[in-house]
Each structure stands twice: as C-alpha cells, then as structure tokens.
Motif scaffolding. Structure first.
Motif, PDB file in Angstrom:
ATOM      1  N   ASP A  85       0.847  -1.191   0.000  1.00  0.00           N
ATOM      2  CA  ASP A  85       0.000   0.000   0.000  1.00  0.00           C
ATOM      3  C   ASP A  85       0.881   1.238   0.000  1.00  0.00           C
ATOM      4  OD1 ASP A  85      -2.349  -1.473   0.086  1.00  0.00           O
ATOM      5  OD2 ASP A  85      -2.380  -1.509   2.275  1.00  0.00           O
ATOM      6  N   GLY A  86       0.368   2.312  -0.551  1.00  0.00           N
ATOM      7  CA  GLY A  86       1.093   3.577  -0.520  1.00  0.00           C
ATOM      8  C   GLY A  86       1.328   4.135  -1.899  1.00  0.00           C
ATOM      9  N   ASP A  87       2.057   5.239  -1.927  1.00  0.00           N
ATOM     10  CA  ASP A  87       2.353   5.928  -3.181  1.00  0.00           C
ATOM     11  C   ASP A  87       3.233   5.070  -4.089  1.00  0.00           C
ATOM     12  OD1 ASP A  87       2.342   8.056  -4.992  1.00  0.00           O
ATOM     13  OD2 ASP A  87       4.200   8.872  -4.175  1.00  0.00           O
ATOM     14  N   HIS A  88       4.296   4.510  -3.540  1.00  0.00           N
ATOM     15  CA  HIS A  88       5.148   3.587  -4.280  1.00  0.00           C
ATOM     16  C   HIS A  88       4.601   2.189  -3.991  1.00  0.00           C
ATOM     17  CE1 HIS A  88       7.619   7.169  -4.111  1.00  0.00           C
ATOM     18  NE2 HIS A  88       8.310   6.685  -5.131  1.00  0.00           N
ATOM     19  N   ASP A  89       3.802   1.656  -4.915  1.00  0.00           N
ATOM     20  CA  ASP A  89       3.038   0.440  -4.639  1.00  0.00           C
ATOM     21  C   ASP A  89       3.756  -0.860  -4.980  1.00  0.00           C
ATOM     22  OD1 ASP A  89       2.809   1.108  -7.306  1.00  0.00           O
ATOM     23  OD2 ASP A  89       0.643   1.233  -7.309  1.00  0.00           O
ATOM     24  N   ILE A  90       5.027  -0.792  -5.382  1.00  0.00           N
ATOM     25  CA  ILE A  90       5.811  -1.998  -5.660  1.00  0.00           C
ATOM     26  C   ILE A  90       7.074  -1.967  -4.811  1.00  0.00           C
ATOM     27  CG2 ILE A  90       7.132  -3.260  -7.394  1.00  0.00           C
ATOM     28  CD1 ILE A  90       5.216  -2.146  -9.499  1.00  0.00           C
ATOM     29  N   ASP A  91       7.310  -3.028  -4.083  1.00  0.00           N
ATOM     30  CA  ASP A  91       8.534  -3.197  -3.301  1.00  0.00           C
ATOM     31  C   ASP A  91       9.361  -4.241  -4.038  1.00  0.00           C
ATOM     32  OD1 ASP A  91       9.770  -2.150  -1.124  1.00  0.00           O
ATOM     33  OD2 ASP A  91       8.935  -3.562   0.318  1.00  0.00           O
ATOM     34  N   CYS A  92      10.630  -3.954  -4.305  1.00  0.00           N
ATOM     35  CA  CYS A  92      11.433  -4.888  -5.089  1.00  0.00           C
ATOM     36  C   CYS A  92      12.920  -4.703  -4.808  1.00  0.00           C
ATOM     37  CB  CYS A  92      11.177  -4.681  -6.574  1.00  0.00           C
ATOM     38  SG  CYS A  92      11.605  -3.027  -7.143  1.00  0.00           S
ATOM     39  N   LYS A  93      13.703  -5.611  -5.343  1.00  0.00           N
ATOM     40  CA  LYS A  93      15.154  -5.523  -5.268  1.00  0.00           C
ATOM     41  C   LYS A  93      15.666  -5.397  -6.699  1.00  0.00           C
ATOM     42  CE  LYS A  93      19.168  -7.693  -3.239  1.00  0.00           C
ATOM     43  NZ  LYS A  93      19.675  -8.844  -2.472  1.00  0.00           N
ATOM     44  N   ILE A  94      16.294  -4.269  -6.983  1.00  0.00           N
ATOM     45  CA  ILE A  94      16.779  -3.995  -8.330  1.00  0.00           C
ATOM     46  C   ILE A  94      18.253  -4.390  -8.418  1.00  0.00           C
ATOM     47  CG2 ILE A  94      17.207  -2.181 -10.026  1.00  0.00           C
ATOM     48  CD1 ILE A  94      14.714  -0.804  -9.010  1.00  0.00           C
ATOM     49  N   PRO A  95      18.600  -5.186  -9.426  1.00  0.00           N
ATOM     50  CA  PRO A  95      19.996  -5.616  -9.575  1.00  0.00           C
ATOM     51  C   PRO A  95      20.933  -4.415  -9.696  1.00  0.00           C
ATOM     52  CG  PRO A  95      18.563  -6.782 -11.121  1.00  0.00           C
ATOM     53  CD  PRO A  95      17.738  -5.718 -10.468  1.00  0.00           C
ATOM     54  N   GLY A  96      21.996  -4.391  -8.889  1.00  0.00           N
ATOM     55  CA  GLY A  96      22.968  -3.313  -8.929  1.00  0.00           C
ATOM     56  C   GLY A  96      22.608  -2.111  -8.080  1.00  0.00           C
ATOM     57  N   ILE A  97      21.360  -2.007  -7.655  1.00  0.00           N
ATOM     58  CA  ILE A  97      20.907  -0.863  -6.857  1.00  0.00           C
ATOM     59  C   ILE A  97      20.564  -1.318  -5.444  1.00  0.00           C
ATOM     60  CG2 ILE A  97      19.200   0.978  -6.625  1.00  0.00           C
ATOM     61  CD1 ILE A  97      20.803   1.437  -9.095  1.00  0.00           C
ATOM     62  N   GLY A  98      19.710  -2.338  -5.332  1.00  0.00           N
ATOM     63  CA  GLY A  98      19.276  -2.840  -4.039  1.00  0.00           C
ATOM     64  C   GLY A  98      17.779  -2.692  -3.847  1.00  0.00           C
ATOM     65  N   GLN A  99      17.355  -2.749  -2.600  1.00  0.00           N
ATOM     66  CA  GLN A  99      15.934  -2.699  -2.245  1.00  0.00           C
ATOM     67  C   GLN A  99      15.396  -1.288  -2.455  1.00  0.00           C
ATOM     68  OE1 GLN A  99      14.650  -5.597  -1.186  1.00  0.00           O
ATOM     69  NE2 GLN A  99      12.579  -4.857  -0.902  1.00  0.00           N
ATOM     70  N   MET A 100      14.231  -1.176  -3.101  1.00  0.00           N
ATOM     71  CA  MET A 100      13.595   0.128  -3.274  1.00  0.00           C
ATOM     72  C   MET A 100      12.131  -0.024  -3.654  1.00  0.00           C
ATOM     73  SD  MET A 100      15.204   1.589  -6.849  1.00  0.00           S
ATOM     74  CE  MET A 100      14.363   3.135  -6.770  1.00  0.00           C
ATOM     75  N   GLY A 101      11.415   1.073  -3.594  1.00  0.00           N
ATOM     76  CA  GLY A 101      10.007   1.102  -3.974  1.00  0.00           C
ATOM     77  C   GLY A 101       9.854   1.738  -5.340  1.00  0.00           C
ATOM     78  N   LEU A 102       8.929   1.219  -6.127  1.00  0.00           N
ATOM     79  CA  LEU A 102       8.640   1.758  -7.462  1.00  0.00           C
ATOM     80  C   LEU A 102       7.167   2.084  -7.571  1.00  0.00           C
ATOM     81  CD1 LEU A 102      10.502  -0.773  -9.789  1.00  0.00           C
ATOM     82  CD2 LEU A 102      11.195   1.555  -9.282  1.00  0.00           C
ATOM     83  N   LYS A 103       6.859   3.007  -8.449  1.00  0.00           N
ATOM     84  CA  LYS A 103       5.464   3.286  -8.781  1.00  0.00           C
ATOM     85  C   LYS A 103       5.089   2.409  -9.971  1.00  0.00           C
ATOM     86  CE  LYS A 103       5.315   8.002  -7.116  1.00  0.00           C
ATOM     87  NZ  LYS A 103       4.904   9.373  -7.427  1.00  0.00           N
ATOM     88  N   SER A 104       3.882   1.877  -9.931  1.00  0.00           N
ATOM     89  CA  SER A 104       3.447   0.968 -10.993  1.00  0.00           C
ATOM     90  C   SER A 104       3.332   1.652 -12.349  1.00  0.00           C
ATOM     91  CB  SER A 104       2.123   0.311 -10.610  1.00  0.00           C
ATOM     92  OG  SER A 104       1.135   1.298 -10.409  1.00  0.00           O
ATOM     93  N   GLN A 105       3.227   2.966 -12.369  1.00  0.00           N
ATOM     94  CA  GLN A 105       3.089   3.674 -13.651  1.00  0.00           C
ATOM     95  C   GLN A 105       4.399   3.692 -14.450  1.00  0.00           C
ATOM     96  OE1 GLN A 105       1.764   7.403 -12.157  1.00  0.00           O
ATOM     97  NE2 GLN A 105       3.815   8.204 -11.829  1.00  0.00           N
TER      98      GLN A 105
END
Length: 112
Positions: A85-105
């Motif tokens: 839930d929230g503004d950044h509705d995707i929680d993920c681990k991006i290769p080379g960057i690490g854990q972060m939140g993304l917007k589905s748009q």
C-alpha cells in the motif's frame, strides 16, 4: 474437521487456525474475522496489465534514485515484485541498486 479455513490475507499462509470467532495465522501473527477481509485494490502497470506478487516487470523510464547518483535504466528487469500500500506500490530488489520502492506507472509486466 470438514471446514476448510481460508489462507492468511497478510502472508497467504495455509496454516490458519480458529480461536473462538477469530482466525489466526501462526506464521505472521495476523488475526482476522472470517468474511471481513477487504480485497486489496488492483494494481496495474503502465499499459493496464494487472500486477500480482512475484511478477516480473521492466522499467519503462530512466529513474533517478533519491539520495544517490545512481539511475535505474530503461529496460531493467525486476523479478519477484511485492505489492504494498502507498504511493510507491511496488517493493522490489533492483539488480545493482538494491531494495527500493517503485510506482506501478513506471513499469511494464513481462512474461517469464
């Protein structure tokens, strides 16, 4: 026991059990009343595909990482997303960057 209990709405565990009028999950500790679980709103990607936990998506726009000089480039494939839930509705681990939140748009679902 002929009753089949529903899975936990928080962690989807099938090991739920009933105590009095409440259902309990031994894995995450969540308690709820049967029949009162609100279904989460659908999360859709930039082209309208419905996203689910565990999907694989690609980034459709260069995204600057806040507080860093790093950039998530277009076409970066992100596996095993988790919807939150929230503004950044995707929680993920991006290769080379690490854990972060993304917007589905800013993502597009891809077939595995």
């Amino acid at each position: 026991m002929s009753d089949i209990l529903p899975p936990c709405p928080e962690c989807a565990s099938t090991y739920t059990y009933q105590v009095d009028a409440l259902l309990n999950c031994p894995q995450c500790g969540h308690e709820w009343q049967p029949g009162t679980v609100d279904e989460a709103p659908e999360v859709r990607d930039s082209v309208g595909n419905v996203l689910r936990d565990g999907d694989t998506v690609t980034v459709i726009k260069d995204l600057k990482v806040k507080g860093s000089s790093a950039v998530v480039k277009v076409g970066t494939k992100v596996r095993g997303i988790r919807l939150v839930d929230g503004d950044h509705d995707i929680d993920c681990k991006i290769p080379g960057i690490g854990q972060m939140g993304l917007k589905s748009q800013f993502v597009k679902k891809v077939a595995d």
